[in-house]
Design a protein around this motif. Structure first.
Motif, PDB file in Angstrom:
ATOM      1  N   ASN A 196       0.877  -1.076  -0.099  1.00 10.93           N
ATOM      2  CA  ASN A 196      -0.034   0.191   0.044  1.00 10.93           C
ATOM      3  C   ASN A 196       0.811   1.422  -0.143  1.00 10.93           C
ATOM      4  O   ASN A 196       1.916   1.398   1.112  1.00 10.93           O
ATOM      5  N   VAL A 197       0.650   2.271  -0.903  1.00 14.54           N
ATOM      6  CA  VAL A 197       1.414   3.384  -0.986  1.00 14.54           C
ATOM      7  C   VAL A 197       1.238   4.247   0.504  1.00 14.54           C
ATOM      8  O   VAL A 197       2.414   4.787   0.652  1.00 14.54           O
ATOM      9  N   LYS A 198       0.060   4.249   1.067  1.00 14.15           N
ATOM     10  CA  LYS A 198       0.018   4.969   2.387  1.00 14.15           C
ATOM     11  C   LYS A 198       1.001   4.355   3.392  1.00 14.15           C
ATOM     12  O   LYS A 198       1.519   4.794   4.144  1.00 14.15           O
ATOM     13  N   ASP A 199       1.230   3.033   3.295  1.00 15.63           N
ATOM     14  CA  ASP A 199       2.132   2.408   4.110  1.00 15.63           C
ATOM     15  C   ASP A 199       3.503   2.715   3.963  1.00 15.63           C
ATOM     16  O   ASP A 199       4.101   3.131   4.962  1.00 15.63           O
ATOM     17  N   ILE A 200       3.928   3.108   2.661  1.00 17.71           N
ATOM     18  CA  ILE A 200       5.044   3.424   2.231  1.00 17.71           C
ATOM     19  C   ILE A 200       5.377   4.822   2.944  1.00 17.71           C
ATOM     20  O   ILE A 200       6.360   5.065   3.545  1.00 17.71           O
ATOM     21  N   TYR A 201       4.354   5.836   2.737  1.00 15.32           N
ATOM     22  CA  TYR A 201       4.682   6.948   3.401  1.00 15.32           C
ATOM     23  C   TYR A 201       4.492   6.946   4.993  1.00 15.32           C
ATOM     24  O   TYR A 201       5.439   7.613   5.534  1.00 15.32           O
ATOM     25  N   ILE A 202       3.735   6.071   5.462  1.00 16.23           N
ATOM     26  CA  ILE A 202       3.695   6.083   6.890  1.00 16.23           C
ATOM     27  C   ILE A 202       4.765   5.388   7.610  1.00 16.23           C
ATOM     28  O   ILE A 202       5.462   6.030   8.435  1.00 16.23           O
ATOM     29  N   TYR A 203       5.337   4.209   7.126  1.00 17.90           N
ATOM     30  CA  TYR A 203       6.355   3.570   7.893  1.00 17.90           C
ATOM     31  C   TYR A 203       7.609   3.567   7.028  1.00 17.90           C
ATOM     32  O   TYR A 203       8.530   3.181   7.817  1.00 17.90           O
ATOM     33  N   MET A 238       8.981   9.663  -3.975  1.00 18.28           N
ATOM     34  CA  MET A 238       7.647   9.945  -3.641  1.00 18.28           C
ATOM     35  C   MET A 238       7.047  10.233  -5.160  1.00 18.28           C
ATOM     36  O   MET A 238       6.216   9.634  -5.582  1.00 18.28           O
ATOM     37  N   SER A 239       7.886  10.909  -6.036  1.00 20.66           N
ATOM     38  CA  SER A 239       7.213  11.076  -7.689  1.00 20.66           C
ATOM     39  C   SER A 239       7.154   9.973  -8.351  1.00 20.66           C
ATOM     40  O   SER A 239       6.294   9.974  -9.146  1.00 20.66           O
ATOM     41  N   ARG A 240       7.996   9.014  -7.924  1.00 23.27           N
ATOM     42  CA  ARG A 240       7.705   7.902  -8.726  1.00 23.27           C
ATOM     43  C   ARG A 240       6.493   6.997  -8.375  1.00 23.27           C
ATOM     44  O   ARG A 240       6.116   6.214  -8.859  1.00 23.27           O
ATOM     45  N   LEU A 241       5.909   7.335  -7.150  1.00 23.15           N
ATOM     46  CA  LEU A 241       4.716   6.778  -6.764  1.00 23.15           C
ATOM     47  C   LEU A 241       3.435   7.485  -7.460  1.00 23.15           C
ATOM     48  O   LEU A 241       2.203   6.991  -7.329  1.00 23.15           O
ATOM     49  N   TYR A 242       3.711   8.665  -8.089  1.00 20.53           N
ATOM     50  CA  TYR A 242       2.506   9.338  -8.505  1.00 20.53           C
ATOM     51  C   TYR A 242       1.503   8.712  -9.382  1.00 20.53           C
ATOM     52  O   TYR A 242       0.414   8.945  -9.286  1.00 20.53           O
ATOM     53  N   PRO A 243       2.046   7.798 -10.305  1.00 26.01           N
ATOM     54  CA  PRO A 243       0.948   7.056 -11.188  1.00 26.01           C
ATOM     55  C   PRO A 243      -0.192   6.404 -10.453  1.00 26.01           C
ATOM     56  O   PRO A 243      -0.988   6.191 -10.604  1.00 26.01           O
ATOM     57  N   TYR A 244       0.634   5.978  -9.044  1.00 25.54           N
ATOM     58  CA  TYR A 244      -0.508   5.229  -8.151  1.00 25.54           C
ATOM     59  C   TYR A 244      -1.440   6.114  -7.402  1.00 25.54           C
ATOM     60  O   TYR A 244      -2.647   5.591  -7.249  1.00 25.54           O
ATOM     61  N   ILE A 245      -0.925   7.132  -7.094  1.00 25.08           N
ATOM     62  CA  ILE A 245      -1.564   8.194  -6.170  1.00 25.08           C
ATOM     63  C   ILE A 245      -2.475   8.831  -6.862  1.00 25.08           C
ATOM     64  O   ILE A 245      -3.759   9.220  -6.503  1.00 25.08           O
ATOM     65  N   PHE A 246      -2.315   9.083  -8.063  1.00 24.04           N
ATOM     66  CA  PHE A 246      -3.249  10.197  -9.121  1.00 24.04           C
ATOM     67  C   PHE A 246      -4.249   9.318  -9.780  1.00 24.04           C
ATOM     68  O   PHE A 246      -4.733   9.676 -10.729  1.00 24.04           O
ATOM     69  N   SER A 247      -4.422   8.114  -9.275  1.00 28.04           N
ATOM     70  CA  SER A 247      -5.278   7.141 -10.356  1.00 28.04           C
ATOM     71  C   SER A 247      -6.867   6.876  -9.590  1.00 28.04           C
ATOM     72  O   SER A 247      -7.337   6.106 -10.394  1.00 28.04           O
ATOM     73  N   ASN A 248      -7.039   7.553  -8.538  1.00 26.28           N
ATOM     74  CA  ASN A 248      -8.244   7.137  -7.746  1.00 26.28           C
ATOM     75  C   ASN A 248      -9.468   7.832  -8.242  1.00 26.28           C
ATOM     76  O   ASN A 248      -9.175   8.874  -8.884  1.00 26.28           O
ATOM     77  N   GLU A 249     -10.502   7.216  -8.257  1.00 25.29           N
ATOM     78  CA  GLU A 249     -11.793   7.738  -8.325  1.00 25.29           C
ATOM     79  C   GLU A 249     -11.910   9.288  -7.729  1.00 25.29           C
ATOM     80  O   GLU A 249     -11.539   9.121  -6.282  1.00 25.29           O
ATOM     81  N   LYS A 250     -12.597  10.307  -8.128  1.00 25.30           N
ATOM     82  CA  LYS A 250     -12.758  11.436  -7.513  1.00 25.30           C
ATOM     83  C   LYS A 250     -14.014  11.711  -6.707  1.00 25.30           C
ATOM     84  O   LYS A 250     -15.004  10.889  -7.209  1.00 25.30           O
ATOM     85  N   SER A 287      -1.158  16.187   1.039  1.00 28.68           N
ATOM     86  CA  SER A 287      -1.771  16.422  -0.110  1.00 28.68           C
ATOM     87  C   SER A 287      -1.811  14.995  -0.763  1.00 28.68           C
ATOM     88  O   SER A 287      -2.876  14.835  -1.563  1.00 28.68           O
ATOM     89  N   ASP A 288      -0.896  14.313  -0.893  1.00 28.07           N
ATOM     90  CA  ASP A 288      -0.860  12.948  -1.521  1.00 28.07           C
ATOM     91  C   ASP A 288      -2.060  12.052  -0.903  1.00 28.07           C
ATOM     92  O   ASP A 288      -2.627  11.217  -1.571  1.00 28.07           O
ATOM     93  N   PHE A 289      -2.190  11.989   0.597  1.00 25.46           N
ATOM     94  CA  PHE A 289      -3.136  11.205   1.132  1.00 25.46           C
ATOM     95  C   PHE A 289      -4.632  11.638   0.683  1.00 25.46           C
ATOM     96  O   PHE A 289      -5.287  10.938   0.385  1.00 25.46           O
ATOM     97  N   PHE A 290      -4.654  13.022   0.665  1.00 24.63           N
ATOM     98  CA  PHE A 290      -5.966  13.563   0.071  1.00 24.63           C
ATOM     99  C   PHE A 290      -6.206  13.000  -1.390  1.00 24.63           C
ATOM    100  O   PHE A 290      -7.341  12.593  -1.511  1.00 24.63           O
ATOM    101  N   GLU A 291      -5.277  13.182  -2.073  1.00 32.05           N
ATOM    102  CA  GLU A 291      -5.347  12.648  -3.494  1.00 32.05           C
ATOM    103  C   GLU A 291      -5.792  11.216  -3.783  1.00 32.05           C
ATOM    104  O   GLU A 291      -6.761  10.877  -4.211  1.00 32.05           O
ATOM    105  N   MET A 292      -5.183  10.457  -2.633  1.00 29.02           N
ATOM    106  CA  MET A 292      -5.459   8.967  -2.699  1.00 29.02           C
ATOM    107  C   MET A 292      -6.954   8.633  -2.141  1.00 29.02           C
ATOM    108  O   MET A 292      -7.528   7.518  -2.387  1.00 29.02           O
TER     109      MET A 292
END
Length: 186
Positions: A7-14, A48-60, A83-88
């Protein structure tokens, strides 16, 4: 890796969050210098920027966040993570980065019409800038109903500070910021 289901969020948090706290601690104790701190932060931002394809692919979900660091504050990685968490979470996010002048922040807020404005300050000496931005938002007829959330080291140290400077909320981390923002809007 993310391809294998991490999970991308886990990478951010841990990973990112503890690394950034440690970099800050080492800098405060004069174990690393500013150049080393900047290099480490830049490396984290590149990953972090390498993870953006996963972050910016969620339904709005139709909600908007405008986020920034106040004028004079260059420490943008924390608010970038928020901001990335909000985007996710499905929000449209408008990240203005570090050291955003008050007038430019107000113009962006009028243009984007966010539901929440998130303002970060890392140093106590920037609190007057945060207070000035909040007053400017409250005095603006287009923005005066917009909810304002603050965060950063001074707010973590004094958990009533957000009330004193006139914000609607405070959060010490990204996941909590989403929960608080959703409750502010409901």
């Amino acid at each position: 890796s993310v391809e294998k289901g991490v999970n991308v969020k886990d990478i951010y948090i841990y990973v990112f969050q503890p690394v950034q706290y440690e970099i800050g601690r080492l800098w405060q104790q004069n174990i690393i210098n500013v150049a080393q701190e900047h290099y480490s932060t830049a490396a984290t931002q590149m990953i972090m920027s390498r993870l953006y394809p996963y972050i910016f692919s969620n339904e709005k979900n139709g909600k908007k966040l405008l986020s920034t660091c106040v004028s004079g504050d260059l420490h943008e990685i924390g608010i970038r993570m928020v901001s990335d968490f909000f985007e996710m979470d499905g929000w449209d996010t408008y990240f203005l980065g570090g050291n955003t002048p008050k007038n430019d922040l107000i113009k962006a807020a009028v243009e984007f019409k966010p539901d929440i404005i998130a303002i970060s300050a890392t140093l106590s000496l920037n609190l007057e800038n945060v207070k000035g931005i909040i007053q400017e938002i409250r005095n603006n007829s287009v923005l005066n109903k917009t909810k304002i959330m603050v965060g950063g080291y001074p707010f973590n140290s004094n958990q009533d500070l957000w009330k004193i400077i006139g914000a609607d909320a405070f959060s010490s981390n990204a996941e909590n910021a989403i929960r608080i923002s959703n409750s502010l809007l409901n």
